[in-house]
Design a protein around this motif. Structure first.
Motif, PDB file in Angstrom:
ATOM      1  N   ALA A 117     102.790 102.772 105.937  1.00 11.10           N
ATOM      2  CA  ALA A 117     103.668 101.605 105.854  1.00 11.10           C
ATOM      3  C   ALA A 117     103.210 100.460 106.745  1.00 11.10           C
ATOM      4  O   ALA A 117     103.148  99.310 106.312  1.00 11.10           O
ATOM      5  N   HIS A 118     102.868 100.751 107.991  1.00 11.66           N
ATOM      6  CA  HIS A 118     102.514  99.675 108.917  1.00 11.66           C
ATOM      7  C   HIS A 118     101.274  98.923 108.448  1.00 11.66           C
ATOM      8  O   HIS A 118     101.260  97.688 108.385  1.00 11.66           O
ATOM      9  N   ALA A 119     100.236  99.653 108.095  1.00 17.60           N
ATOM     10  CA  ALA A 119      98.999  99.005 107.680  1.00 17.60           C
ATOM     11  C   ALA A 119      99.177  98.229 106.385  1.00 17.60           C
ATOM     12  O   ALA A 119      98.696  97.092 106.242  1.00 17.60           O
ATOM     13  N   GLU A 120      99.883  98.810 105.430  1.00 20.43           N
ATOM     14  CA  GLU A 120     100.014  98.163 104.134  1.00 20.43           C
ATOM     15  C   GLU A 120     100.968  96.976 104.167  1.00 20.43           C
ATOM     16  O   GLU A 120     100.754  95.984 103.477  1.00 20.43           O
ATOM     17  N   LEU A 121     102.024  97.064 104.970  1.00 19.86           N
ATOM     18  CA  LEU A 121     102.917  95.916 105.099  1.00 19.86           C
ATOM     19  C   LEU A 121     102.200  94.737 105.735  1.00 19.86           C
ATOM     20  O   LEU A 121     102.363  93.580 105.339  1.00 19.86           O
ATOM     21  N   PHE A 122     101.395  95.008 106.742  1.00 21.65           N
ATOM     22  CA  PHE A 122     100.637  93.948 107.399  1.00 21.65           C
ATOM     23  C   PHE A 122      99.659  93.323 106.414  1.00 21.65           C
ATOM     24  O   PHE A 122      99.543  92.095 106.303  1.00 21.65           O
ATOM     25  N   ALA A 123      98.952  94.163 105.636  1.00 26.96           N
ATOM     26  CA  ALA A 123      97.997  93.657 104.653  1.00 26.96           C
ATOM     27  C   ALA A 123      98.702  92.862 103.559  1.00 26.96           C
ATOM     28  O   ALA A 123      98.219  91.799 103.135  1.00 26.96           O
ATOM     29  N   LEU A 124      99.862  93.359 103.107  1.00 19.15           N
ATOM     30  CA  LEU A 124     100.601  92.695 102.039  1.00 19.15           C
ATOM     31  C   LEU A 124     101.090  91.319 102.476  1.00 19.15           C
ATOM     32  O   LEU A 124     100.932  90.322 101.760  1.00 19.15           O
ATOM     33  N   SER A 125     101.676  91.248 103.666  1.00 14.06           N
ATOM     34  CA  SER A 125     102.176  89.968 104.152  1.00 14.06           C
ATOM     35  C   SER A 125     101.032  88.985 104.399  1.00 14.06           C
ATOM     36  O   SER A 125     101.130  87.796 104.077  1.00 14.06           O
ATOM     37  N   ASN A 126      99.929  89.476 104.954  1.00  8.65           N
ATOM     38  CA  ASN A 126      98.774  88.604 105.187  1.00  8.65           C
ATOM     39  C   ASN A 126      98.189  88.094 103.878  1.00  8.65           C
ATOM     40  O   ASN A 126      97.750  86.938 103.783  1.00  8.65           O
ATOM     41  N   ALA A 127      98.156  88.953 102.864  1.00  6.90           N
ATOM     42  CA  ALA A 127      97.632  88.531 101.567  1.00  6.90           C
ATOM     43  C   ALA A 127      98.506  87.419 100.986  1.00  6.90           C
ATOM     44  O   ALA A 127      98.001  86.442 100.412  1.00  6.90           O
ATOM     45  N   LEU A 153     107.849  89.065 106.874  1.00  5.66           N
ATOM     46  CA  LEU A 153     107.498  90.420 107.329  1.00  5.66           C
ATOM     47  C   LEU A 153     106.833  90.426 108.698  1.00  5.66           C
ATOM     48  O   LEU A 153     107.007  91.333 109.487  1.00  5.66           O
ATOM     49  N   ILE A 154     106.018  89.419 108.941  1.00  8.03           N
ATOM     50  CA  ILE A 154     105.258  89.384 110.189  1.00  8.03           C
ATOM     51  C   ILE A 154     105.780  88.269 111.084  1.00  8.03           C
ATOM     52  O   ILE A 154     105.896  87.128 110.670  1.00  8.03           O
ATOM     53  N   ASP A 155     106.101  88.616 112.315  1.00  2.01           N
ATOM     54  CA  ASP A 155     106.440  87.637 113.332  1.00  2.01           C
ATOM     55  C   ASP A 155     105.126  87.166 113.941  1.00  2.01           C
ATOM     56  O   ASP A 155     104.354  87.958 114.479  1.00  2.01           O
ATOM     57  N   ASN A 158     103.993  88.554 117.395  1.00  6.65           N
ATOM     58  CA  ASN A 158     103.698  89.946 117.749  1.00  6.65           C
ATOM     59  C   ASN A 158     102.590  90.556 116.919  1.00  6.65           C
ATOM     60  O   ASN A 158     102.288  91.724 117.066  1.00  6.65           O
ATOM     61  N   GLU A 159     101.966  89.764 116.042  1.00  2.00           N
ATOM     62  CA  GLU A 159     100.818  90.210 115.248  1.00  2.00           C
ATOM     63  C   GLU A 159     101.114  91.491 114.476  1.00  2.00           C
ATOM     64  O   GLU A 159     100.268  92.361 114.317  1.00  2.00           O
ATOM     65  N   GLY A 160     102.343  91.618 114.027  1.00  2.00           N
ATOM     66  CA  GLY A 160     102.670  92.730 113.150  1.00  2.00           C
ATOM     67  C   GLY A 160     103.123  93.993 113.843  1.00  2.00           C
ATOM     68  O   GLY A 160     103.421  94.978 113.183  1.00  2.00           O
ATOM     69  N   SER A 174     108.847  98.275  96.042  1.00  2.00           N
ATOM     70  CA  SER A 174     108.138  98.329  94.753  1.00  2.00           C
ATOM     71  C   SER A 174     106.885  97.471  94.797  1.00  2.00           C
ATOM     72  O   SER A 174     105.839  97.839  94.265  1.00  2.00           O
ATOM     73  N   ALA A 175     106.978  96.305  95.459  1.00  2.00           N
ATOM     74  CA  ALA A 175     105.804  95.438  95.607  1.00  2.00           C
ATOM     75  C   ALA A 175     104.754  96.093  96.496  1.00  2.00           C
ATOM     76  O   ALA A 175     103.551  96.009  96.227  1.00  2.00           O
ATOM     77  N   LEU A 176     105.216  96.748  97.563  1.00  2.00           N
ATOM     78  CA  LEU A 176     104.295  97.396  98.495  1.00  2.00           C
ATOM     79  C   LEU A 176     103.449  98.463  97.808  1.00  2.00           C
ATOM     80  O   LEU A 176     102.222  98.475  97.937  1.00  2.00           O
ATOM     81  N   ILE A 177     104.095  99.351  97.054  1.00  2.00           N
ATOM     82  CA  ILE A 177     103.337 100.447  96.445  1.00  2.00           C
ATOM     83  C   ILE A 177     102.477  99.947  95.278  1.00  2.00           C
ATOM     84  O   ILE A 177     101.403 100.491  95.026  1.00  2.00           O
ATOM     85  N   ALA A 178     102.946  98.892  94.583  1.00  2.00           N
ATOM     86  CA  ALA A 178     102.125  98.327  93.501  1.00  2.00           C
ATOM     87  C   ALA A 178     100.889  97.650  94.073  1.00  2.00           C
ATOM     88  O   ALA A 178      99.779  97.814  93.554  1.00  2.00           O
ATOM     89  N   TYR A 179     101.054  96.898  95.146  1.00  2.00           N
ATOM     90  CA  TYR A 179      99.919  96.239  95.804  1.00  2.00           C
ATOM     91  C   TYR A 179      98.946  97.283  96.343  1.00  2.00           C
ATOM     92  O   TYR A 179      97.729  97.179  96.155  1.00  2.00           O
ATOM     93  N   TRP A 180      99.493  98.295  97.004  1.00  2.00           N
ATOM     94  CA  TRP A 180      98.637  99.342  97.576  1.00  2.00           C
ATOM     95  C   TRP A 180      97.816 100.034  96.495  1.00  2.00           C
ATOM     96  O   TRP A 180      96.603 100.206  96.640  1.00  2.00           O
ATOM     97  N   TRP A 181      98.477 100.410  95.384  1.00  2.00           N
ATOM     98  CA  TRP A 181      97.744 101.137  94.346  1.00  2.00           C
ATOM     99  C   TRP A 181      96.714 100.251  93.661  1.00  2.00           C
ATOM    100  O   TRP A 181      95.596 100.690  93.381  1.00  2.00           O
TER     101      TRP A 181
END
Length: 207
Positions: A117-127, A153-155, A158-160, A174-181
């Motif tokens: 979750a932590h890595a993918e949320l950071f990647a998703l918000s940055n994207a 998602l990212i303050d 605090n750099e995530g 749903s967006a997180l798992i779709a982006y990840w896959w």
């Protein structure tokens, strides 16, 4: 490599139960970009069979959905039941568990994957912030809601480090798992379509 499509489905249970579906496309190889083609959120009355039937219909009728790998969040009972209902209809969903990295979670079955979750949320918000994840051509209330959520998602201070999976509602998950896959998937996206033809059902699920 052909573009990759993923349909992420998540159900939130509680006082305001919701079901969310989000389709993400990864465009080309090299420096990839991602497009959210559709994202919808609706109240969920607990009828898993009706939701599975709706997803099956989308797979048969809608062009983007038909090309998508189906990824279902199975962290709760309704998500697990939905994955089983889809499989009984000949659809082979990827069963995804969203876990915080420090929990050290492992898949609970051979056909499951665990999303960091932590890595993918950071990647998703940055994207989203960097423009490599963009909303599709049509602006909708649900798309605006998702864009607003991703933007918060990212303050910046605090750099995530404070990102938490429980911040996300069903749509965000749903967006997180779709982006990840769509980012992880390397196989030909038509493999699922061929595998789902009558007489080709297999116990193996791509992960």
């Amino acid at each position: 490599m052909a573009n990759t499509f993923a349909l992420g489905i998540a159900i939130a249970e509680g006082e305001s139960s919701e079901a969310a579906l989000t389709i993400v496309e990864r465009e080309e190889e090299g420096d990839p970009s991602f497009v959210v083609h559709e994202t919808t959120v609706a109240p969920f009355d607990g009828d898993v069979e009706a939701l599975a039937s709706d997803v099956q219909g989308r797979l048969a009728e809608e062009p983007y959905t038909a090309r998508s790998s189906v990824v279902v969040r199975v962290d709760n009972d309704k998500g697990d039941a939905l994955a089983q209902a889809l499989r009984s209809r000949g659809v082979r969903p990827v069963r995804a568990r969203v876990r915080a990295a420090d929990e050290g979670a492992e898949p609970e079955a051979d056909d499951e994957v665990v999303v960091d979750a932590h890595a993918e949320l950071f990647a998703l918000s940055n994207a989203h912030r960097g423009g490599t994840l963009r909303m599709g051509h049509h602006s909708t209330e649900d798309a605006t809601r998702l864009a607003r959520m991703l933007g918060h998602l990212i303050d910046d201070g605090n750099e995530g480090s404070e990102i938490r999976a429980d911040y996300l509602d069903a749509q965000g998950l749903s967006a997180l798992i779709a982006y990840w896959w769509s980012n992880e998937q390397k196989a030909d996206p038509t493999e699922r379509l061929r595998a789902d033809l009558p007489g080709t059902e297999s116990s193996d699920i791509a992960a």
